[in-house]
Design a protein around this motif. Structure first.
Motif, mmCIF file in Angstrom:
data_model
loop_
_atom_site.group_PDB
_atom_site.id
_atom_site.type_symbol
_atom_site.label_atom_id
_atom_site.label_comp_id
_atom_site.label_asym_id
_atom_site.label_seq_id
_atom_site.Cartn_x
_atom_site.Cartn_y
_atom_site.Cartn_z
ATOM 1 N N GLU A 36 -11.259 24.531 71.555
ATOM 2 C CA GLU A 36 -11.626 24.895 70.184
ATOM 3 C C GLU A 36 -11.852 23.645 69.346
ATOM 4 N N GLY A 37 -10.984 22.659 69.529
ATOM 5 C CA GLY A 37 -11.134 21.412 68.783
ATOM 6 C C GLY A 37 -12.389 20.658 69.181
ATOM 7 N N LEU A 38 -12.631 20.551 70.487
ATOM 8 C CA LEU A 38 -13.795 19.823 70.971
ATOM 9 C C LEU A 38 -15.092 20.489 70.518
ATOM 10 N N GLU A 39 -15.192 21.800 70.685
ATOM 11 C CA GLU A 39 -16.439 22.474 70.339
ATOM 12 C C GLU A 39 -16.686 22.472 68.830
ATOM 13 N N THR A 40 -15.633 22.610 68.037
ATOM 14 C CA THR A 40 -15.792 22.530 66.580
ATOM 15 C C THR A 40 -16.251 21.138 66.175
ATOM 16 N N LEU A 41 -15.664 20.125 66.787
ATOM 17 C CA LEU A 41 -16.049 18.735 66.508
ATOM 18 C C LEU A 41 -17.518 18.499 66.845
ATOM 19 N N LEU A 42 -17.958 19.006 67.996
ATOM 20 C CA LEU A 42 -19.349 18.812 68.408
ATOM 21 C C LEU A 42 -20.320 19.537 67.480
ATOM 22 N N LYS A 43 -19.950 20.707 67.014
ATOM 23 C CA LYS A 43 -20.828 21.429 66.085
ATOM 24 C C LYS A 43 -20.891 20.721 64.735
ATOM 25 N N MET A 44 -19.766 20.178 64.288
ATOM 26 C CA MET A 44 -19.768 19.451 63.017
ATOM 27 C C MET A 44 -20.618 18.183 63.094
ATOM 28 N N ASP A 45 -20.597 17.519 64.229
ATOM 29 C CA ASP A 45 -21.339 16.260 64.395
ATOM 30 C C ASP A 45 -22.555 16.446 65.296
ATOM 31 N N SER A 46 -23.133 17.633 65.287
ATOM 32 C CA SER A 46 -24.240 17.939 66.207
ATOM 33 C C SER A 46 -25.462 17.047 65.981
ATOM 34 N N ALA A 47 -25.668 16.592 64.751
ATOM 35 C CA ALA A 47 -26.827 15.740 64.476
ATOM 36 C C ALA A 47 -26.748 14.417 65.235
ATOM 37 N N TRP A 48 -25.553 14.034 65.641
ATOM 38 C CA TRP A 48 -25.364 12.787 66.386
ATOM 39 C C TRP A 48 -25.768 12.928 67.858
ATOM 40 N N ILE A 49 -25.961 14.146 68.327
ATOM 41 C CA ILE A 49 -26.384 14.360 69.712
ATOM 42 C C ILE A 49 -27.902 14.377 69.721
ATOM 43 N N GLN A 50 -28.508 13.301 70.152
ATOM 44 C CA GLN A 50 -29.953 13.159 70.113
ATOM 45 C C GLN A 50 -30.604 13.846 71.308
ATOM 46 N N LYS A 51 -31.715 14.510 71.042
ATOM 47 C CA LYS A 51 -32.486 15.102 72.127
ATOM 48 C C LYS A 51 -33.180 13.993 72.918
ATOM 49 N N GLY A 52 -33.611 14.357 74.126
ATOM 50 C CA GLY A 52 -34.326 13.386 74.958
ATOM 51 C C GLY A 52 -33.544 13.053 76.203
ATOM 52 N N PHE A 53 -34.236 13.028 77.334
ATOM 53 C CA PHE A 53 -33.611 12.767 78.630
ATOM 54 C C PHE A 53 -32.957 11.385 78.624
ATOM 55 N N GLY A 54 -31.667 11.342 78.827
ATOM 56 C CA GLY A 54 -30.937 10.072 78.817
ATOM 57 C C GLY A 54 -30.072 9.891 77.585
ATOM 58 N N ASN A 55 -30.427 10.564 76.481
ATOM 59 C CA ASN A 55 -29.590 10.499 75.287
ATOM 60 C C ASN A 55 -28.422 11.476 75.422
ATOM 61 N N SER A 56 -27.290 11.117 74.879
ATOM 62 C CA SER A 56 -26.111 11.986 74.977
ATOM 63 C C SER A 56 -25.098 11.560 73.925
ATOM 64 N N LEU A 57 -24.015 12.313 73.862
ATOM 65 C CA LEU A 57 -22.876 11.938 73.029
ATOM 66 C C LEU A 57 -21.691 11.730 73.966
ATOM 67 N N TYR A 58 -21.223 10.502 74.037
ATOM 68 C CA TYR A 58 -20.064 10.206 74.881
ATOM 69 C C TYR A 58 -18.804 10.666 74.157
ATOM 70 N N ILE A 59 -17.951 11.370 74.887
ATOM 71 C CA ILE A 59 -16.746 11.975 74.308
ATOM 72 C C ILE A 59 -15.522 11.345 74.942
ATOM 73 N N ARG A 60 -14.614 10.857 74.117
ATOM 74 C CA ARG A 60 -13.421 10.189 74.621
ATOM 75 C C ARG A 60 -12.150 10.916 74.132
ATOM 76 N N PRO A 61 -11.630 11.875 74.928
ATOM 77 C CA PRO A 61 -10.305 12.416 74.636
ATOM 78 C C PRO A 61 -9.244 11.431 75.128
ATOM 79 N N PHE A 62 -8.155 11.295 74.382
ATOM 80 C CA PHE A 62 -7.062 10.427 74.844
ATOM 81 C C PHE A 62 -5.755 10.845 74.182
ATOM 82 N N VAL A 63 -4.663 10.461 74.795
ATOM 83 C CA VAL A 63 -3.346 10.788 74.261
ATOM 84 C C VAL A 63 -2.451 9.575 74.449
ATOM 85 N N MET A 64 -1.601 9.309 73.463
ATOM 86 C CA MET A 64 -0.745 8.125 73.519
ATOM 87 C C MET A 64 0.597 8.422 72.879
#
Length: 355
Positions: free
Chosen positions: A117-145
């Motif tokens: 739920e957190g990941l998908e909400t985050l991606l929808k909020m920042d969807s403009a940052w995911i550029q179309k085009g073969f090779g473009n993507s949004l790198y996602i870094r989950p981490f815990v410390m």
């Protein structure tokens, strides 16, 4: 899946930074989106997840992550097809693996419903940052410390789970030649090699720097016991093509169970490419290179997808691989990316749509 949108504390950024970004000249992993996901663990449970503007953290210098290295992470990507639909690639594998990594470092398991739920909400909020085009993507870094203050040598009682995102272009690391390790090892039996523990990667930098001084870009790690068997290439799983046969080392408590790696194996089997998952000796690859049977080497991983290896070195000798037009590396990269970008049939059910 239980819907937790109402349980997410969402704090939207006042303005977006996106108009300050040159998407044609991105440096991998250095630009981050407007928002981030954060969830704290304390008093024995995970608290209300928050999505808030990307920004700095405030932590005590005694936070245990700084002293005992309780930190694990994942690497994922989001893709946008020509119809502006957002896709993830096998995200449950990443979710399961971060919890497997956490367990090995005595970090509490993160709830699946919070993660998705957190990941998908985050991606929808920042969807403009995911550029179309073969090779473009949004790198996602989950981490815990571990965030609990204290320098006693014991597991922390407080943790922070986060997800941050960075726009990425087609990843090209240039010509890659590797050195077979004669001395250094990435991991040992019974250790944390199978986990994406932060310390695993920090420990690679020094021997990799030594290899770079000799003109190589990466190391292919050998087993800690004998240094006779090849295991991983830098931060990637590694494949060898001997004749028309594809060979890769089995996963173990030393070798990361890569999502791209297992996808390559499945595709190879589906396309009737002979693939063997077994121990691969240095001597076998040396002999294959000398006889001309070694046709290809390539690494696999989230950032690069498939990275061809042009040559390798061992004990002062250097070996170049032939250049092949219809390479396995090109086939696997093209096939995987077409699935990821919703440009080909997904017969394995690997794509996950963010709705």
């Amino acid at each position: 899946m239980k819907n937790l949108t109402s349980m997410l504390d969402i704090q939207k950024a006042d303005t977006s930074k996106i108009d300050q970004v040159d998407f044609n000249n991105l440096v991998f992993g250095q630009v981050f989106t407007d928002h981030m996901f954060e969830c704290d663990y304390k008093n024995g449970s995970w608290q209300t997840p928050v999505i808030k503007p990307y920004g700095n953290l405030s932590m005590p210098p005694s936070a245990r992550v700084f002293h005992y290295g309780q930190a694990v992470f994942e690497g994922m990507k989001a893709y946008k097809d020509q119809d502006d639909q957002i896709w993830l690639f096998r995200p449950e594998e990443n979710f399961n693996r971060i919890n497997k990594s956490s367990e090995r470092l005595a970090i509490p398991e993160f709830p699946k419903e919070y993660f998705f739920e957190g990941l998908e909400t985050l991606l929808k909020m920042d969807s403009a940052w995911i550029q179309k085009g073969f090779g473009n993507s949004l790198y996602i870094r989950p981490f815990v410390m571990a965030t609990e203050a204290g320098v006693s040598a014991s597991p922390a009682g407080e943790y922070k789970f986060m997800i941050i995102c960075s726009p990425a272009q087609a990843y090209y690391s240039g010509e890659v030649r590797v050195k077979f390790s004669e001395k250094f090892s990435r991991a040992a039996d019974g250790g944390v090699g199978y986990a994406k523990a932060a310390g695993n990667y920090g420990a690679q930098f020094y021997p990799t720097n030594l290899a770079k001084e000799e003109g190589f870009q990466q190391i292919v790690w050998t087993d800690a016991s004998t240094h006779e068997y090849l295991e991983e290439a830098g931060t990637m799983n590694v494949f060898f093509r001997i004749g028309d046969k594809l060979v890769t080392a089995p996963t173990s408590d030393r070798i990361l169970d890569g999502v791209t790696r297992k996808s390559v194996i499945t595709l190879a089997e589906d396309h009737h490419i002979d693939v063997e998952v077994r121990r691969v000796s240095v001597q076998e690859i040396l002999d294959a290179a000398k006889s001309g049977e070694l046709k290809e080497m390539f690494g696999s991983g989230t950032a690069t997808v498939i990275n061809p290896i042009l040559g390798f070195g061992f004990k002062g000798e250097k070996y170049e691989l032939p250049k092949i037009e219809d390479s396995y590396a090109k086939f696997f990269k093209d096939t995987l990316m077409k699935i990821q970008y919703n440009e080909a049939e997904d017969k394995f059910g690997w794509r996950h749509q963010v709705k």
